[in-house]
Design an enzyme around this catalytic site. Sequence first.
Site, PDB file in Angstrom:
ATOM      1  N   SER A 318       0.838  -1.210   0.000  1.00 21.64           N
ATOM      2  CA  SER A 318       0.000   0.000   0.000  1.00 21.64           C
ATOM      3  C   SER A 318       0.870   1.256   0.000  1.00 21.64           C
ATOM      4  O   SER A 318       0.607   2.215  -0.724  1.00 21.64           O
ATOM      5  CB  SER A 318      -0.896   0.020   1.241  1.00 21.64           C
ATOM      6  OG  SER A 318      -1.770  -1.067   1.205  1.00 21.64           O
ATOM      7  N   ARG A 322       1.532   4.349  -2.946  1.00 21.31           N
ATOM      8  CA  ARG A 322       1.298   5.763  -2.615  1.00 21.31           C
ATOM      9  C   ARG A 322       2.580   6.584  -2.758  1.00 21.31           C
ATOM     10  O   ARG A 322       2.533   7.761  -3.087  1.00 21.31           O
ATOM     11  CB  ARG A 322       0.709   5.857  -1.200  1.00 21.31           C
ATOM     12  CG  ARG A 322      -0.769   5.377  -1.169  1.00 21.31           C
ATOM     13  CD  ARG A 322      -1.147   4.858   0.197  1.00 21.31           C
ATOM     14  NE  ARG A 322      -2.573   4.583   0.347  1.00 21.31           N
ATOM     15  CZ  ARG A 322      -3.172   3.417   0.067  1.00 21.31           C
ATOM     16  NH1 ARG A 322      -2.475   2.409  -0.437  1.00 21.31           N
ATOM     17  NH2 ARG A 322      -4.469   3.261   0.285  1.00 21.31           N
ATOM     18  N   GLY A 390      -5.833  -3.786  -7.688  1.00 23.53           N
ATOM     19  CA  GLY A 390      -7.031  -3.012  -7.354  1.00 23.53           C
ATOM     20  C   GLY A 390      -6.664  -1.639  -6.813  1.00 23.53           C
ATOM     21  O   GLY A 390      -7.314  -0.636  -7.124  1.00 23.53           O
ATOM     22  N   ARG A 418     -13.504  -6.981 -10.873  1.00 26.13           N
ATOM     23  CA  ARG A 418     -13.737  -6.411  -9.529  1.00 26.13           C
ATOM     24  C   ARG A 418     -14.597  -5.144  -9.612  1.00 26.13           C
ATOM     25  O   ARG A 418     -14.527  -4.402 -10.586  1.00 26.13           O
ATOM     26  CB  ARG A 418     -12.397  -6.149  -8.839  1.00 26.13           C
ATOM     27  CG  ARG A 418     -11.704  -7.467  -8.491  1.00 26.13           C
ATOM     28  CD  ARG A 418     -10.331  -7.273  -7.920  1.00 26.13           C
ATOM     29  NE  ARG A 418     -10.341  -6.669  -6.594  1.00 26.13           N
ATOM     30  CZ  ARG A 418      -9.223  -6.369  -5.928  1.00 26.13           C
ATOM     31  NH1 ARG A 418      -8.047  -6.621  -6.460  1.00 26.13           N
ATOM     32  NH2 ARG A 418      -9.298  -5.822  -4.735  1.00 26.13           N
ATOM     33  N   ASP A 612      -6.784  -8.162   4.638  1.00 25.41           N
ATOM     34  CA  ASP A 612      -6.037  -8.984   3.677  1.00 25.41           C
ATOM     35  C   ASP A 612      -5.451 -10.243   4.313  1.00 25.41           C
ATOM     36  O   ASP A 612      -4.871 -11.082   3.616  1.00 25.41           O
ATOM     37  CB  ASP A 612      -4.903  -8.157   3.054  1.00 25.41           C
ATOM     38  CG  ASP A 612      -5.458  -7.002   2.232  1.00 25.41           C
ATOM     39  OD1 ASP A 612      -6.614  -7.104   1.782  1.00 25.41           O
ATOM     40  OD2 ASP A 612      -4.740  -6.003   2.066  1.00 25.41           O
ATOM     41  N   ARG A 643     -12.457 -14.712  -1.647  1.00 23.75           N
ATOM     42  CA  ARG A 643     -11.555 -15.343  -0.670  1.00 23.75           C
ATOM     43  C   ARG A 643     -12.289 -16.195   0.364  1.00 23.75           C
ATOM     44  O   ARG A 643     -11.673 -17.034   1.024  1.00 23.75           O
ATOM     45  CB  ARG A 643     -10.688 -14.263  -0.003  1.00 23.75           C
ATOM     46  CG  ARG A 643      -9.633 -13.730  -0.949  1.00 23.75           C
ATOM     47  CD  ARG A 643      -8.753 -12.644  -0.344  1.00 23.75           C
ATOM     48  NE  ARG A 643      -7.676 -12.316  -1.272  1.00 23.75           N
ATOM     49  CZ  ARG A 643      -6.918 -11.224  -1.196  1.00 23.75           C
ATOM     50  NH1 ARG A 643      -7.109 -10.349  -0.230  1.00 23.75           N
ATOM     51  NH2 ARG A 643      -5.957 -11.007  -2.079  1.00 23.75           N
ATOM     52  N   ARG A 684      -2.611 -14.234  -2.182  1.00 27.04           N
ATOM     53  CA  ARG A 684      -2.711 -14.483  -0.735  1.00 27.04           C
ATOM     54  C   ARG A 684      -3.230 -15.903  -0.440  1.00 27.04           C
ATOM     55  O   ARG A 684      -2.882 -16.508   0.561  1.00 27.04           O
ATOM     56  CB  ARG A 684      -3.591 -13.425  -0.068  1.00 27.04           C
ATOM     57  CG  ARG A 684      -3.042 -12.025  -0.289  1.00 27.04           C
ATOM     58  CD  ARG A 684      -3.356 -11.045   0.807  1.00 27.04           C
ATOM     59  NE  ARG A 684      -2.916  -9.711   0.407  1.00 27.04           N
ATOM     60  CZ  ARG A 684      -1.673  -9.254   0.535  1.00 27.04           C
ATOM     61  NH1 ARG A 684      -0.735 -10.009   1.082  1.00 27.04           N
ATOM     62  NH2 ARG A 684      -1.333  -8.037   0.124  1.00 27.04           N
TER      63      ARG A 684
HETATM   64  O1  SPQ Z   1      -4.606  -3.750  -4.551  1.00 26.17           O
HETATM   65  P1  SPQ Z   1      -5.520  -4.908  -4.290  1.00 26.17           P
HETATM   66  O2  SPQ Z   1      -5.463  -5.896  -5.405  1.00 26.17           O
HETATM   67  O3  SPQ Z   1      -6.928  -4.478  -3.994  1.00 26.17           O
HETATM   68  O4  SPQ Z   1      -4.905  -5.637  -2.998  1.00 26.17           O
HETATM   69  C1  SPQ Z   1      -5.432  -6.092  -1.743  1.00 26.17           C
HETATM   70  C2  SPQ Z   1      -4.487  -7.281  -1.348  1.00 26.17           C
HETATM   71  O5  SPQ Z   1      -4.907  -8.322  -0.855  1.00 26.17           O
HETATM   72  O6  SPQ Z   1      -3.283  -7.098  -1.539  1.00 26.17           O
HETATM   73  C3  SPQ Z   1      -6.890  -6.525  -1.768  1.00 26.17           C
HETATM   74  F1  SPQ Z   1      -7.184  -7.510  -2.464  1.00 26.17           F
HETATM   75  O7  SPQ Z   1      -5.230  -5.109  -0.696  1.00 26.17           O
HETATM   76  C4  SPQ Z   1      -6.020  -3.899  -0.563  1.00 26.17           C
HETATM   77  C5  SPQ Z   1      -6.821  -3.972   0.715  1.00 26.17           C
HETATM   78  O8  SPQ Z   1      -7.677  -5.068   0.756  1.00 26.17           O
HETATM   79  C6  SPQ Z   1      -5.055  -2.738  -0.510  1.00 26.17           C
HETATM   80  C7  SPQ Z   1      -5.658  -1.498   0.046  1.00 26.17           C
HETATM   81  C8  SPQ Z   1      -4.942  -0.211  -0.108  1.00 26.17           C
HETATM   82  O9  SPQ Z   1      -3.721  -0.202  -0.367  1.00 26.17           O
HETATM   83  O10 SPQ Z   1      -5.596   0.843   0.056  1.00 26.17           O
HETATM   84  C9  SPQ Z   1      -6.836  -1.499   0.742  1.00 26.17           C
HETATM   85  C10 SPQ Z   1      -7.652  -2.712   0.946  1.00 26.17           C
HETATM   86  O11 SPQ Z   1      -8.728  -2.699   0.040  1.00 26.17           O
HETATM   87  P2  SPQ Z   1     -10.151  -2.019   0.404  1.00 26.17           P
HETATM   88  O12 SPQ Z   1     -11.039  -2.414  -0.730  1.00 26.17           O
HETATM   89  O13 SPQ Z   1     -10.559  -2.620   1.695  1.00 26.17           O
HETATM   90  O14 SPQ Z   1      -9.951  -0.588   0.472  1.00 26.17           O
END
Ligand code: SPQ
Length: 731
Positions: A318, A322, A390, A418, A612, A643, A684
């Site tokens: 994350s 950023r 995502g 997604r 996660d 998941r 994961r």
């Molecule tokens: O980036 P991506 O694919 O969505 O990755 C995931 C992961 O498991 O690595 C989710 F599948 O992490 C997200 C996390 O679940 C990363 C994230 C962020 O960096 O802001 C926030 C979370 O998602 P969300 O939908 O709860 O905001």
Amino acid sequence: MFKKLCIIGVGLIGGSIARAARLQKLAEIIVGFGREQDVQNLQTARQIGVIDDFYLDIALAVQDADCIVIATPVASIEIILTLLKPFWSANAVYTDVGSTKGNVLVAAHAVFGKIPANFIPAHPIAGAEQSGVLAAIDDLFVKKRLIITPAENTDTHALRKVQQFWQQLGSSVSVMDAQHHDQVLAATSHLPHILAFALVDMLGHKDEQSDIFKYAAGGFKDFTRIASSDPAMWQAICAANKNEIIPLIKQLMGELDKIQQMLENDDSQQLFATLTYANHARQRFLNQIETTMSKSQTFQIQPGGKLYGETRVPGDKSMSHRSIMLGSLAEGVTHVTGFLEAEDALATLQAFRDMGVEIEGPVDGCVTIHGVGKHGLKAPKNELYLGNSGTSMRLLSGLLAGQSFNTVLTGDKSLSARPMKRVTDPLSEMGAEIKTTEQGTAPLHITGKSGQLTAIDYTMPIASAQVKSCLLLAGMYAQGETRVTEPAPTRDHTERMLAGFSYPVKREGSIAIISADGSLTAMDIDVPSDISSAAFFLVGASIAPGSDLLLKHVGINPTRTGVIDILRLMGANIEVLNEREVGGEPVADLHVVYSPLKGVDIPEALVPLAIDEFPVLFVAAACAQGRTRLSGAEELRVKESDRIQVMADGLQILGVDAQPTPDGMIINGGKIGGGVVTSHGDHRIAMSFSMAGLRADAPITVLDCANVNTSFPEFKDLVKSLGLALVCTEE
Ligand code: SPQ
């Protein structure tokens, strides 16, 4: 699949189809058809067992055939269709292999007055410089792309059959219209061939006087390899697709002119920028091939073992995303250390390079970003491809909504499924214009609304850091104060990092507030280890007797530490040591020692703080005594995979009593067996089932694990070095 497969033209391509079809047992009999002058080649084909028999009479060749493949040069298609017409059978499927498709449709029209519904034009993007049946090989189409170009009236049953046929030969099949096919191939295949032929033609004539080939080395050989291809075939392809090729030649001449001028004017800066852009664009192309055509990986884990020693897992995903986003928008140069060199974060990095940001690295986790300022991004020349990530797609949609240019965001199969409405709906309330598919998924077509976004006061229906971050980034370009209320605390790296870059963000209880009044000043960022990656080891060491592990420099931001709290509730022995703050983020070393676990009801308040980590927490629950119950976690169903379902299916295969519920799971733990499970391409899930091997009583095989590279490429080597008996095989 078929009783009789008839190959018209048994050369390199036709022969390779026959060989692969025989290997895959796709037809009872395989026959060839050719002209008088092909007899010797056909005899060889029969002699070496590529075909069972051959005919010089088309009527005999296609009699009772239920699949006919036209594998002759593109220029001959009309003649072949004319020969076939009197014997055309509604019970057969017909396909071809021509490198151009518009001319195939024109030929079919000319012969039949329409395109027969059971004729499915196809183009395998595979070949070799050699020709003839002796050059044919079994795996010419394996892991190669194949494009099918159906017409409006194509019979769907025939289409499916031909699609399956090519898939069985090993190809990855895409469907597109013929014109698009010809445009794409003109750029990526026909133009490069013309260039290679032209260069060798020019230098060949020079060489006759000056002997230059003698000194040509590897670069020349690589670049001109395709000029060894069959001239007759390429002459026919060029003629068939000249309408698409000619404009591209003109464009290329313009590009060469530009470079010529840069040299004449000694404009080394512009030349460097052009070469750097090309260098990065090629890397992006290689990455795309690697991900779409990457070999599938299987993890095989021998039961037992323990985790022992000390390690530092890779950087936080994350924060890595950023750091690139905010570093690019800053004034000045940002240095990042600990950057996660994995596919997801690299997709974000590439996207910003595509928008004109100069980014050096990554080398050993170090990245240098030459910020362009809040309004300095440039329109990318192409779609921004974000792979599996995502976070990249959702955060970028907010950032790009207020730019002065348009963008298209695309992703892989998982990302393209997604939900994106969660970001596009509130963004459109701010005045953004973003088109999704009817299902609310990517590709996202974003029309930049520079100066036209207005702030909103938004209460998120789900606790999502991605939605919050997306709206805060859009808020940096909106008139007024954007306020985002979260129903429960979610990771706050965006807010912390914005503050680090001196951009004003306020917080009032559960509300994050931002406006367009501010700019970012470059800074140095030290990205700590990702607690989501550390989680596999926290669970692994907690469930494997004899384990004792020190995980160094892990980010312990309170919005991410739910996994430690849940494991401790279950009885895990985890110590948080040497707590410190690094660049506005709390960091510590985590010491974990084996301890028997017990089942618990997981408090719903901890769900967003461990979102996660549930796949691996389910493994912990499967090893715990008693019942573990998770609820309030429906978000898990829309991650890289569902998941909840995927973990429940896998655990059941391993003999665990795991019952999925709409928003969680109930697991009666105690014992894990062996078996074959699939990760459904979710990193994961793959890593979680690997950890289950530590307590399984038989080997576990995890299929479809290549996506571990999206967040933790070093995983396989690291777990092995710490004590898990994991072997990765590729095919
Ligand atoms: O980036 P991506 O694919 O969505 O990755 C995931 C992961 O498991 O690595 C989710 F599948 O992490 C997200 C996390 O679940 C990363 C994230 C962020 O960096 O802001 C926030 C979370 O998602 P969300 O939908 O709860 O905001």
